[in-house]
Design a protein around this motif. Structure first.
Motif, PDB file in Angstrom:
ATOM      1  N   TYR A 134      -6.907   4.091  23.417  1.00  0.00           N
ATOM      2  CA  TYR A 134      -6.432   3.658  22.113  1.00  0.00           C
ATOM      3  C   TYR A 134      -7.367   2.624  21.515  1.00  0.00           C
ATOM      4  CZ  TYR A 134      -2.075   5.699  23.844  1.00  0.00           C
ATOM      5  OH  TYR A 134      -1.127   6.528  24.366  1.00  0.00           O
ATOM      6  N   ALA A 135      -7.369   2.557  20.203  1.00  0.00           N
ATOM      7  CA  ALA A 135      -8.175   1.554  19.514  1.00  0.00           C
ATOM      8  C   ALA A 135      -7.614   0.163  19.789  1.00  0.00           C
ATOM      9  CB  ALA A 135      -8.167   1.832  18.015  1.00  0.00           C
ATOM     10  N   ASN A 136      -8.452  -0.832  19.581  1.00  0.00           N
ATOM     11  CA  ASN A 136      -8.009  -2.205  19.726  1.00  0.00           C
ATOM     12  C   ASN A 136      -7.155  -2.577  18.531  1.00  0.00           C
ATOM     13  OD1 ASN A 136      -8.087  -5.205  19.503  1.00  0.00           O
ATOM     14  ND2 ASN A 136      -9.328  -4.979  21.346  1.00  0.00           N
ATOM     15  N   LEU A 137      -6.100  -3.332  18.766  1.00  0.00           N
ATOM     16  CA  LEU A 137      -5.191  -3.747  17.699  1.00  0.00           C
ATOM     17  C   LEU A 137      -5.919  -4.558  16.629  1.00  0.00           C
ATOM     18  CD1 LEU A 137      -2.198  -3.360  17.025  1.00  0.00           C
ATOM     19  CD2 LEU A 137      -1.737  -5.519  18.154  1.00  0.00           C
ATOM     20  N   TYR A 184      -2.311   4.967  17.029  1.00  0.00           N
ATOM     21  CA  TYR A 184      -2.008   4.094  18.159  1.00  0.00           C
ATOM     22  C   TYR A 184      -3.109   3.058  18.334  1.00  0.00           C
ATOM     23  CZ  TYR A 184       0.322   8.475  19.376  1.00  0.00           C
ATOM     24  OH  TYR A 184       1.047   9.616  19.344  1.00  0.00           O
ATOM     25  N   CYS A 185      -2.688   1.832  18.581  1.00  0.00           N
ATOM     26  CA  CYS A 185      -3.657   0.816  18.991  1.00  0.00           C
ATOM     27  C   CYS A 185      -2.935  -0.244  19.814  1.00  0.00           C
ATOM     28  CB  CYS A 185      -4.413   0.212  17.818  1.00  0.00           C
ATOM     29  SG  CYS A 185      -3.442  -0.344  16.436  1.00  0.00           S
ATOM     30  N   THR A 186      -3.711  -0.962  20.603  1.00  0.00           N
ATOM     31  CA  THR A 186      -3.140  -1.921  21.539  1.00  0.00           C
ATOM     32  C   THR A 186      -4.113  -3.066  21.793  1.00  0.00           C
ATOM     33  OG1 THR A 186      -2.314  -2.190  23.787  1.00  0.00           O
ATOM     34  CG2 THR A 186      -3.986  -0.514  23.459  1.00  0.00           C
ATOM     35  N   THR A 187      -3.568  -4.169  22.246  1.00  0.00           N
ATOM     36  CA  THR A 187      -4.429  -5.289  22.634  1.00  0.00           C
ATOM     37  C   THR A 187      -4.923  -5.134  24.059  1.00  0.00           C
ATOM     38  OG1 THR A 187      -2.519  -6.599  23.344  1.00  0.00           O
ATOM     39  CG2 THR A 187      -3.314  -6.942  21.087  1.00  0.00           C
ATOM     40  N   THR A 188      -4.400  -4.154  24.800  1.00  0.00           N
ATOM     41  CA  THR A 188      -4.808  -3.993  26.196  1.00  0.00           C
ATOM     42  C   THR A 188      -6.016  -3.083  26.348  1.00  0.00           C
ATOM     43  OG1 THR A 188      -3.397  -2.087  26.596  1.00  0.00           O
ATOM     44  CG2 THR A 188      -2.435  -4.260  26.974  1.00  0.00           C
ATOM     45  N   ASN A 189      -6.421  -2.408  25.285  1.00  0.00           N
ATOM     46  CA  ASN A 189      -7.570  -1.484  25.321  1.00  0.00           C
ATOM     47  C   ASN A 189      -7.404  -0.434  26.422  1.00  0.00           C
ATOM     48  OD1 ASN A 189      -8.841  -2.819  23.208  1.00  0.00           O
ATOM     49  ND2 ASN A 189      -9.774  -4.269  24.598  1.00  0.00           N
ATOM     50  N   SER A 190      -6.209   0.111  26.542  1.00  0.00           N
ATOM     51  CA  SER A 190      -5.957   1.118  27.563  1.00  0.00           C
ATOM     52  C   SER A 190      -5.653   2.460  26.924  1.00  0.00           C
ATOM     53  CB  SER A 190      -4.778   0.695  28.451  1.00  0.00           C
ATOM     54  OG  SER A 190      -3.607   0.603  27.668  1.00  0.00           O
ATOM     55  N   TYR A 212       0.992  -0.862  19.019  1.00  0.00           N
ATOM     56  CA  TYR A 212       1.426  -0.402  17.699  1.00  0.00           C
ATOM     57  C   TYR A 212       1.339   1.113  17.700  1.00  0.00           C
ATOM     58  CZ  TYR A 212       1.011   0.750  12.713  1.00  0.00           C
ATOM     59  OH  TYR A 212       1.161   1.296  11.480  1.00  0.00           O
ATOM     60  N   ALA A 213       2.401   1.755  17.259  1.00  0.00           N
ATOM     61  CA  ALA A 213       2.414   3.211  17.160  1.00  0.00           C
ATOM     62  C   ALA A 213       2.976   3.588  15.798  1.00  0.00           C
ATOM     63  CB  ALA A 213       3.242   3.833  18.271  1.00  0.00           C
ATOM     64  N   ASN A 251       0.783  -1.236   0.000  1.00  0.00           N
ATOM     65  CA  ASN A 251       0.000   0.000   0.000  1.00  0.00           C
ATOM     66  C   ASN A 251       0.815   1.287   0.000  1.00  0.00           C
ATOM     67  OD1 ASN A 251      -2.791  -1.191   0.310  1.00  0.00           O
ATOM     68  ND2 ASN A 251      -1.749  -2.108   2.058  1.00  0.00           N
ATOM     69  N   GLY A 252       2.113   1.204   0.314  1.00  0.00           N
ATOM     70  CA  GLY A 252       2.955   2.393   0.308  1.00  0.00           C
ATOM     71  C   GLY A 252       2.912   3.196   1.587  1.00  0.00           C
ATOM     72  N   PHE A 253       2.173   2.742   2.592  1.00  0.00           N
ATOM     73  CA  PHE A 253       2.124   3.415   3.895  1.00  0.00           C
ATOM     74  C   PHE A 253       1.798   2.376   4.950  1.00  0.00           C
ATOM     75  CE2 PHE A 253      -2.015   3.704   1.893  1.00  0.00           C
ATOM     76  CZ  PHE A 253      -2.901   3.284   2.878  1.00  0.00           C
ATOM     77  N   TYR A 254       2.099   2.728   6.200  1.00  0.00           N
ATOM     78  CA  TYR A 254       1.813   1.817   7.302  1.00  0.00           C
ATOM     79  C   TYR A 254       0.341   1.916   7.680  1.00  0.00           C
ATOM     80  CZ  TYR A 254       6.797   1.121   7.624  1.00  0.00           C
ATOM     81  OH  TYR A 254       8.093   0.800   7.331  1.00  0.00           O
ATOM     82  N   PRO A 255      -0.252   0.823   8.179  1.00  0.00           N
ATOM     83  CA  PRO A 255      -1.690   0.825   8.469  1.00  0.00           C
ATOM     84  C   PRO A 255      -2.053   1.759   9.620  1.00  0.00           C
ATOM     85  CG  PRO A 255      -0.672  -1.175   9.297  1.00  0.00           C
ATOM     86  CD  PRO A 255       0.383  -0.451   8.527  1.00  0.00           C
ATOM     87  N   VAL A 256      -3.299   2.198   9.612  1.00  0.00           N
ATOM     88  CA  VAL A 256      -3.823   3.036  10.691  1.00  0.00           C
ATOM     89  C   VAL A 256      -4.798   2.215  11.519  1.00  0.00           C
ATOM     90  CG1 VAL A 256      -3.538   5.187   9.419  1.00  0.00           C
ATOM     91  CG2 VAL A 256      -5.688   3.942   9.264  1.00  0.00           C
ATOM     92  N   CYS A 257      -5.001   2.663  12.742  1.00  0.00           N
ATOM     93  CA  CYS A 257      -5.950   2.022  13.649  1.00  0.00           C
ATOM     94  C   CYS A 257      -7.307   2.694  13.485  1.00  0.00           C
ATOM     95  CB  CYS A 257      -5.477   2.160  15.089  1.00  0.00           C
ATOM     96  SG  CYS A 257      -3.842   1.481  15.366  1.00  0.00           S
ATOM     97  N   ILE A 258      -8.350   1.917  13.474  1.00  0.00           N
ATOM     98  CA  ILE A 258      -9.692   2.456  13.301  1.00  0.00           C
ATOM     99  C   ILE A 258     -10.355   2.560  14.665  1.00  0.00           C
ATOM    100  CG2 ILE A 258     -11.926   2.073  12.223  1.00  0.00           C
ATOM    101  CD1 ILE A 258     -10.345   0.407  10.099  1.00  0.00           C
ATOM    102  N   GLY A 259     -10.845   3.740  14.991  1.00  0.00           N
ATOM    103  CA  GLY A 259     -11.465   3.955  16.300  1.00  0.00           C
ATOM    104  C   GLY A 259     -10.442   4.471  17.286  1.00  0.00           C
ATOM    105  N   GLY A 260     -10.855   4.685  18.493  1.00  0.00           N
ATOM    106  CA  GLY A 260      -9.930   5.176  19.509  1.00  0.00           C
ATOM    107  C   GLY A 260      -9.695   6.663  19.380  1.00  0.00           C
ATOM    108  N   SER A 261      -8.872   7.198  20.257  1.00  0.00           N
ATOM    109  CA  SER A 261      -8.628   8.632  20.286  1.00  0.00           C
ATOM    110  C   SER A 261      -7.638   9.092  19.230  1.00  0.00           C
ATOM    111  CB  SER A 261      -8.135   9.049  21.679  1.00  0.00           C
ATOM    112  OG  SER A 261      -6.939   8.351  21.989  1.00  0.00           O
ATOM    113  N   ASN A 262      -6.829   8.182  18.665  1.00  0.00           N
ATOM    114  CA  ASN A 262      -5.833   8.550  17.673  1.00  0.00           C
ATOM    115  C   ASN A 262      -5.625   7.380  16.715  1.00  0.00           C
ATOM    116  OD1 ASN A 262      -3.388   9.164  16.295  1.00  0.00           O
ATOM    117  ND2 ASN A 262      -2.757  10.483  17.982  1.00  0.00           N
ATOM    118  N   PRO A 263      -5.710   7.606  15.408  1.00  0.00           N
ATOM    119  CA  PRO A 263      -5.558   6.491  14.461  1.00  0.00           C
ATOM    120  C   PRO A 263      -4.136   5.947  14.374  1.00  0.00           C
ATOM    121  CG  PRO A 263      -5.755   8.554  13.278  1.00  0.00           C
ATOM    122  CD  PRO A 263      -5.997   8.870  14.722  1.00  0.00           C
TER     123      PRO A 263
END
Length: 175
Positions: A89-92, A80-86, A120-121, A66-78
């Protein structure tokens, strides 16, 4: 003659002998349990490293396609995402890399929220440079050049990652 017959008929263990055997068994079992706990910690850390390598490969394949790194959908910032849901941040799982690049987002072996998990950041350098957010605007379009995937290892002498506002990470990879 009576006393000789009593001595010959005496069978069994004394109380002292039983206590000594029980003490030895207790000491040996505590050694075995502590060794098993160390092995379990190493096994969980090995799994975390394997999961992180899987995520890094999937993110790199996404970038190649795709030519760019993926973004996270949802959460306060696209970015950052995590599996800890803290941290809001969006869920990984919202990272657009499955099922094409990875069959499932890994889950930490302990699954202890806010302590262990994967992060993931997008836009962060693994070196933790200041400022860590390194988005570049090219022709009016945001073009990310870096990312990190981080976790916390239980048995690690690595320092806590200081490039992101996350005081749980002590191991990370990225570009």
């Amino acid at each position: 003659m009576i006393s000789e017959n009593l001595i010959k008929d005496k069978k069994g263990f004394t109380l002292i002998e039983l206590l000594v055997v029980i003490s030895i068994i207790g000491i040996l079992s505590s050694i075995v349990i502590s060794t098993l706990n160390t092995a379990r910690v190493k096994a969980r850390d090995t799994r975390r490293l394997a999961d992180m390598n899987q995520l890094v490969k999937a993110i790199e394949m996404y970038h190649t396609d795709n030519g760019f790194y993926p973004v996270c959908i949802g959460g306060s910032n696209p970015n950052y995402c995590t599996t800890t849901n803290s941290g809001g941040y969006a869920n990984l799982n919202t990272l657009n890399i499955k099922p094409t690049y990875v069959s499932a987002i890994p889950v930490d072996p302990t699954n202890i929220a806010n302590q262990y998990g994967y992060y993931y950041a997008r836009g962060y350098k693994p070196t933790g440079a200041t400022p860590p957010y390194l988005q570049v605007i090219v022709n009016g379009v945001e073009s990310d050049q870096h990312y990190i995937v981080g976790t916390r290892l239980e048995n690690s002498s690595n320092p806590v990652y200081s490039g992101w506002d996350n005081n749980f990470l002590n191991f990370y990879k990225g570009q």
